[in-house]
Design a protein around this motif. Sequence first.
Motif, mmCIF file in Angstrom:
data_model
loop_
_atom_site.group_PDB
_atom_site.id
_atom_site.type_symbol
_atom_site.label_atom_id
_atom_site.label_comp_id
_atom_site.label_asym_id
_atom_site.label_seq_id
_atom_site.Cartn_x
_atom_site.Cartn_y
_atom_site.Cartn_z
ATOM 1 N N ASP A 6 -47.371 -73.650 -28.868
ATOM 2 C CA ASP A 6 -48.395 -74.521 -28.885
ATOM 3 C C ASP A 6 -48.137 -76.150 -28.471
ATOM 4 O OD1 ASP A 6 -50.158 -72.756 -29.893
ATOM 5 O OD2 ASP A 6 -49.423 -72.863 -32.061
ATOM 6 N N LEU A 7 -46.971 -76.256 -28.825
ATOM 7 C CA LEU A 7 -46.444 -77.797 -28.247
ATOM 8 C C LEU A 7 -44.825 -77.430 -27.728
ATOM 9 C CD1 LEU A 7 -44.629 -79.306 -30.614
ATOM 10 C CD2 LEU A 7 -46.875 -79.376 -31.650
ATOM 11 N N ALA A 8 -44.522 -78.379 -27.065
ATOM 12 C CA ALA A 8 -43.086 -78.505 -26.650
ATOM 13 C C ALA A 8 -42.486 -79.941 -26.350
ATOM 14 C CB ALA A 8 -42.830 -77.930 -25.213
ATOM 15 N N LEU A 25 -45.625 -82.240 -24.963
ATOM 16 C CA LEU A 25 -46.702 -81.406 -24.126
ATOM 17 C C LEU A 25 -47.535 -80.506 -25.049
ATOM 18 C CD1 LEU A 25 -44.531 -80.609 -21.116
ATOM 19 C CD2 LEU A 25 -45.893 -82.572 -21.316
ATOM 20 N N THR A 26 -48.640 -80.315 -25.262
ATOM 21 C CA THR A 26 -49.355 -79.620 -25.827
ATOM 22 C C THR A 26 -50.240 -78.447 -24.876
ATOM 23 O OG1 THR A 26 -51.416 -80.903 -25.879
ATOM 24 C CG2 THR A 26 -49.811 -81.330 -27.967
ATOM 25 N N LYS A 27 -50.401 -77.208 -25.819
ATOM 26 C CA LYS A 27 -51.038 -76.306 -24.958
ATOM 27 C C LYS A 27 -52.468 -76.697 -24.725
ATOM 28 C CE LYS A 27 -50.214 -72.169 -25.785
ATOM 29 N NZ LYS A 27 -49.890 -70.629 -26.304
ATOM 30 N N ASN A 28 -53.202 -77.180 -25.629
ATOM 31 C CA ASN A 28 -54.659 -77.499 -25.538
ATOM 32 C C ASN A 28 -54.589 -79.260 -25.615
ATOM 33 O OD1 ASN A 28 -55.571 -75.033 -25.783
ATOM 34 N ND2 ASN A 28 -55.112 -74.744 -28.130
ATOM 35 N N ALA A 29 -55.733 -79.341 -24.847
ATOM 36 C CA ALA A 29 -56.067 -80.897 -24.839
ATOM 37 C C ALA A 29 -56.257 -81.598 -26.106
ATOM 38 C CB ALA A 29 -56.957 -81.141 -23.947
#
Length: 226
Positions: A6-8, A25-29
């Motif tokens: 979901d996030l990195a 960095l996130t998968k969804n805004a």
Amino acid sequence: MGSIGDLALFSVYKTLPLPHGGFLLTKNACPAAPLRPAPRRSTFAQTLDLLHRGFRASGWMEVERGLTTASRWVTGLIHWDRSRTMTSGGARWDPRLLGYGASSWSLSLMRLIDPEEVVVRRRRNFTRLAAHLRGHLSLPFSELPRGTCPLFLPVMVPDKPRFLQERHKLGVESVNLWDVAHPTCPLDLAAEVAGWRGQCVELPIHQELSPEDDRPGRGRRAHSPQ
């Protein structure tokens, strides 16, 4: 890496010569939380650390010693307690870091660096060092997938503390980070990566290394505990 969660998190200062900084960095805004710039003392301390290591690695020992003397003089003049300065990059997590973003100094330095050239050089150094060590050490990732920018060259050794000591004698720096699982890590997950923690050593392949710096690499082969 970082493509399925979901996030990195990516620590930029581990790849580039910056005092600190990273990306989340996130998968969804999602809306970005406002962060304060990094404290000036922290930025100053970590920039000095970069200069010290850079001069030492370049063989400019007289300049490095002069910088050390000047740093100690300034520290005594302003009664600065380095132990109270918040810094990143160590083996211990400081929760105060969550409230700060990168400094404008780090952002300015980052704009002076060509990211494509960094990737090319790191991949080249990884491939060259892996070729030197193949057959002498266990290489869990001997080949690089396309587009990968390697942080280091991982090698597996049976006696990690001894290997690190021998590398240090040859002038090859390597830090034994994260050799103990965090207390909050689930036991099954900690057991899954225990072998990596106990045997994996990260060898430097950063972009400032050149083929002439492979002489310590030959020493790695000759003095390998295997």
